[in-house]
Write a protein that holds these residues in place. Structure first.
Motif, short mmCIF file in Angstrom:
data_model
loop_
_atom_site.label_atom_id
_atom_site.label_comp_id
_atom_site.label_asym_id
_atom_site.label_seq_id
_atom_site.Cartn_x
_atom_site.Cartn_y
_atom_site.Cartn_z
N ARG A 1 0.41 -1.72 -0.62
CA ARG A 1 -0.26 -0.47 0.00
C ARG A 1 0.57 1.46 -0.17
O ARG A 1 1.73 0.91 -0.20
N PHE A 2 -0.34 2.29 -0.12
CA PHE A 2 1.11 3.73 0.10
C PHE A 2 -0.07 4.68 0.00
O PHE A 2 -1.17 3.89 0.79
N LEU A 3 0.57 5.43 1.00
CA LEU A 3 -0.13 7.03 2.07
C LEU A 3 0.67 8.05 1.36
O LEU A 3 1.63 7.98 1.50
N VAL A 4 -0.50 9.19 1.00
CA VAL A 4 0.21 10.27 1.02
C VAL A 4 -0.40 11.56 1.70
O VAL A 4 -1.36 11.53 2.47
N PHE A 5 0.71 12.16 2.63
CA PHE A 5 0.54 12.69 3.25
C PHE A 5 0.90 14.37 2.96
O PHE A 5 2.36 14.63 1.81
N VAL A 6 0.16 15.32 3.27
CA VAL A 6 -0.01 16.71 2.91
C VAL A 6 0.71 17.64 4.01
O VAL A 6 -0.52 17.55 4.72
N ASP A 7 1.61 18.14 4.44
CA ASP A 7 1.49 19.41 4.85
C ASP A 7 0.66 20.52 4.73
O ASP A 7 1.96 20.78 3.95
N ILE B 1 -7.22 7.88 -3.47
CA ILE B 1 -6.63 8.59 -2.54
C ILE B 1 -6.45 8.91 -1.77
O ILE B 1 -7.55 10.33 -2.09
N ALA B 2 -6.82 8.99 -0.49
CA ALA B 2 -7.66 9.83 0.71
C ALA B 2 -5.96 10.49 1.38
O ALA B 2 -5.59 9.50 2.46
N PRO B 3 -5.91 11.43 1.49
CA PRO B 3 -4.76 11.84 1.83
C PRO B 3 -4.91 11.87 3.60
O PRO B 3 -5.74 12.51 4.31
N VAL B 4 -3.41 12.03 3.91
CA VAL B 4 -3.52 12.66 5.71
C VAL B 4 -3.40 13.31 4.86
O VAL B 4 -1.80 14.69 5.23
N TYR B 5 -4.08 14.85 6.20
CA TYR B 5 -3.66 15.99 6.07
C TYR B 5 -3.15 16.87 7.29
O TYR B 5 -3.64 16.73 8.29
N LEU B 6 -1.84 17.20 7.28
CA LEU B 6 -1.25 17.46 8.61
C LEU B 6 -1.24 19.15 8.70
O LEU B 6 -0.85 19.74 7.96
N ASP C 1 -14.82 14.00 3.65
CA ASP C 1 -14.56 12.29 2.93
C ASP C 1 -13.99 12.31 4.06
O ASP C 1 -13.16 12.28 4.68
N PRO C 2 -14.76 10.62 4.53
CA PRO C 2 -14.72 10.04 5.45
C PRO C 2 -13.41 8.79 5.41
O PRO C 2 -13.00 8.77 6.77
N ARG C 3 -12.82 8.97 4.44
CA ARG C 3 -11.32 8.25 4.36
C ARG C 3 -9.93 8.60 4.65
O ARG C 3 -9.09 8.59 4.65
N VAL C 4 -10.66 10.29 4.15
CA VAL C 4 -9.33 11.32 5.11
C VAL C 4 -8.65 11.15 6.21
O VAL C 4 -9.56 11.26 6.83
N GLY C 5 -7.51 11.68 6.27
CA GLY C 5 -6.99 11.17 7.87
C GLY C 5 -6.78 13.17 8.01
O GLY C 5 -6.11 13.41 7.56
N LEU C 6 -6.91 13.36 9.58
CA LEU C 6 -6.24 14.36 10.18
C LEU C 6 -5.22 14.47 10.86
O LEU C 6 -5.08 13.49 11.73
N GLY C 7 -4.61 15.27 11.08
CA GLY C 7 -3.05 15.44 11.67
C GLY C 7 -2.86 16.74 11.65
O GLY C 7 -3.35 17.50 11.28
N GLU D 1 -6.82 2.29 8.02
CA GLU D 1 -6.45 1.30 7.67
C GLU D 1 -4.83 1.30 7.74
O GLU D 1 -4.70 -0.43 8.28
N VAL D 2 -4.56 1.73 7.96
CA VAL D 2 -2.31 1.31 8.32
C VAL D 2 -2.71 1.46 9.94
O VAL D 2 -2.39 0.61 10.32
N ILE D 3 -3.28 1.92 10.47
CA ILE D 3 -2.88 1.32 12.06
C ILE D 3 -3.81 -0.22 12.40
O ILE D 3 -3.42 -0.40 12.84
N ALA D 4 -5.11 0.10 11.84
CA ALA D 4 -6.33 -0.97 12.20
C ALA D 4 -4.62 -2.23 10.96
O ALA D 4 -4.93 -2.87 12.42
N ALA D 5 -4.46 -2.24 10.00
CA ALA D 5 -3.14 -3.04 9.80
C ALA D 5 -1.52 -3.13 11.26
O ALA D 5 -1.32 -4.25 11.42
N ALA D 6 -1.80 -2.65 11.77
CA ALA D 6 -0.57 -2.18 12.54
C ALA D 6 -0.82 -2.50 13.74
O ALA D 6 0.07 -3.15 14.75
N ASP D 7 -2.21 -2.38 13.40
CA ASP D 7 -2.58 -3.00 16.15
C ASP D 7 -3.11 -4.09 15.19
O ASP D 7 -3.69 -4.97 16.58
N ALA D 8 -2.74 -4.96 13.67
CA ALA D 8 -3.78 -7.10 13.67
C ALA D 8 -2.32 -7.50 14.68
O ALA D 8 -1.76 -6.76 15.38
N PRO D 9 -3.05 -9.09 15.72
CA PRO D 9 -2.33 -9.28 16.63
C PRO D 9 -1.03 -9.67 16.06
O PRO D 9 -0.26 -10.10 16.63
#
Length: 339
Positions: A31-37, A73-78, A99-105, A329-337
């Motif tokens: 997967r890939f993740l886009v961060f926007v400053d 693509i659902a960026p993470v907006y920092l 957009d519920p898929r967008v990340g808030l940072g 999705e990234v958080i959920a996958a990292a938290d997987a058992p």
């Protein structure tokens, strides 16, 4: 670097040990993740000034978001303090964040975020501040973002990548889950900032946080020796440029800002096909969406090149079966058992 306590000592983040690396579940895929400053505009060649709080370039963000959304693509907006303090910018961003898929940072620019103290050497890197002052600035920004958007930010980036020894614990106490200040294989200690030269691009645990470094790969015929060779070349005048020109070694971070697309695509192939990274992280600054606000986009031709960079990059990632991820999705996958 501790500058308020007397001794000058740069913050050097060690390489994570194997146990700290995030092991992505098979179902996560690649997967890939886009961060926007998302930040104010300022003259990148001038000293940083708390008076620089203009955010006119935010007007271009909704259209940019629509372009990303068209590719899934659902960026993470920092978002930083001048942006969240501007009513017009907040109104525009509420539409994007609908957009519920967008990340808030949160992105902490220490020089424009209250409370303020008398200037000290190195204090544009928030991690260099006394821990209580860094935490107070973080509270100011976190509270303002939560009030503006009705949800708390859960991702963080320090302006100028400036984390320090107290940053991770402060973030955890405030409910953050993802830290993204590490620019893999970069060293800012000569300017008073942190040293990430020992840290690669793989996501890892930073205390109780998930650290997602900006993906950086070495390309060229000597790329497999890059982690040791590249820092050594930095001690020789012009050596890094000569090695890059000769096709021997180049360090490439995944951003359209000052990273030509051919080199970026080569770096992605190394990251995916040779290094086997399950998560690729890309990033850019929101003022680059309007010509004249960053050194990377000075003209309409530069802006067209930025969007062509993204067109070619997304096409390559698709061809390599690297799919967009959301922050959730990234958080959920990292938290997987199995992690």
């Amino acid at each position: 670097m501790s500058v308020h306590g007397g001794a000058l000592s740069p913050f050097r983040l060690p390489a994570p040990d194997a146990a700290a690396l995030v092991r992505w579940p098979a179902r996560f895929g690649r997967r890939f993740l886009v961060f926007v400053d998302v930040e104010e505009e300022f003259d990148w060649s001038a000293p940083l000034d708390r008076a620089n709080r203009s955010v006119t370039a935010i007007a271009a963000l909704p259209q940019a978001h629509a372009r990303f959304a068209d590719h899934g693509i659902a960026p993470v907006y920092l978002i930083d303090h001048p942006v969240v303090s501007d009513a017009g910018a907040v109104d525009l961003l509420r539409g994007v964040l609908a957009d519920p898929r967008v990340g808030l940072g949160a992105q902490l620019h220490a020089w424009v975020t209250p409370p303020f103290a008398a200037p000290q050497p190195g204090d544009t890197y928030a991690g260099n501040l006394p821990p209580a002052l860094e935490a107070a600035k973080l509270d100011t920004l976190t509270d303002r973002l939560t009030d503006a958007f009705g949800r708390a930010p859960i991702a963080y980036r320090a302006g100028r990548y400036g984390i320090g020894p107290a940053t991770a614990a402060a973030l955890v106490r405030r409910g953050y889950r993802v830290e993204s200040s590490v620019r893999a294989r970069y060293d800012y200690s000569a300017d008073g900032g942190p040293d990430f030269s020992r840290v690669g691009s793989a996501a890892f645990r930073l205390g109780d946080l998930i650290e997602v470094p900006l993906t950086t790969s070495f390309t060229g015929r000597l790329r497999r020796r890059g982690a040791g060779l590249y820092p050594a070349l930095g001690r020789l005048p012009l050596a890094r440029g000569a090695f890059a020109t000769a096709g021997l070694l180049q360090r490439v971070a995944l951003t359209p800002e000052d990273m030509p697309i051919a080199e970026a695509c080569a770096a992605v192939r190394v990251a995916v096909e040779e290094e086997g990274h399950g998560l690729i992280s890309l990033s850019f600054h929101s003022p680059s969406l309007v010509p004249g606000h960053t050194p990377y986009v000075r003209s309409t031709a530069d802006l067209a090149r930025l969007w062509d960079w993204w067109r070619q990059m997304t096409a390559l990632l698709e061809s390599l079966a690297v799919r967009p991820a959301t922050l959730a999705e990234v958080i959920a996958a990292a938290d997987a058992p199995d992690n």
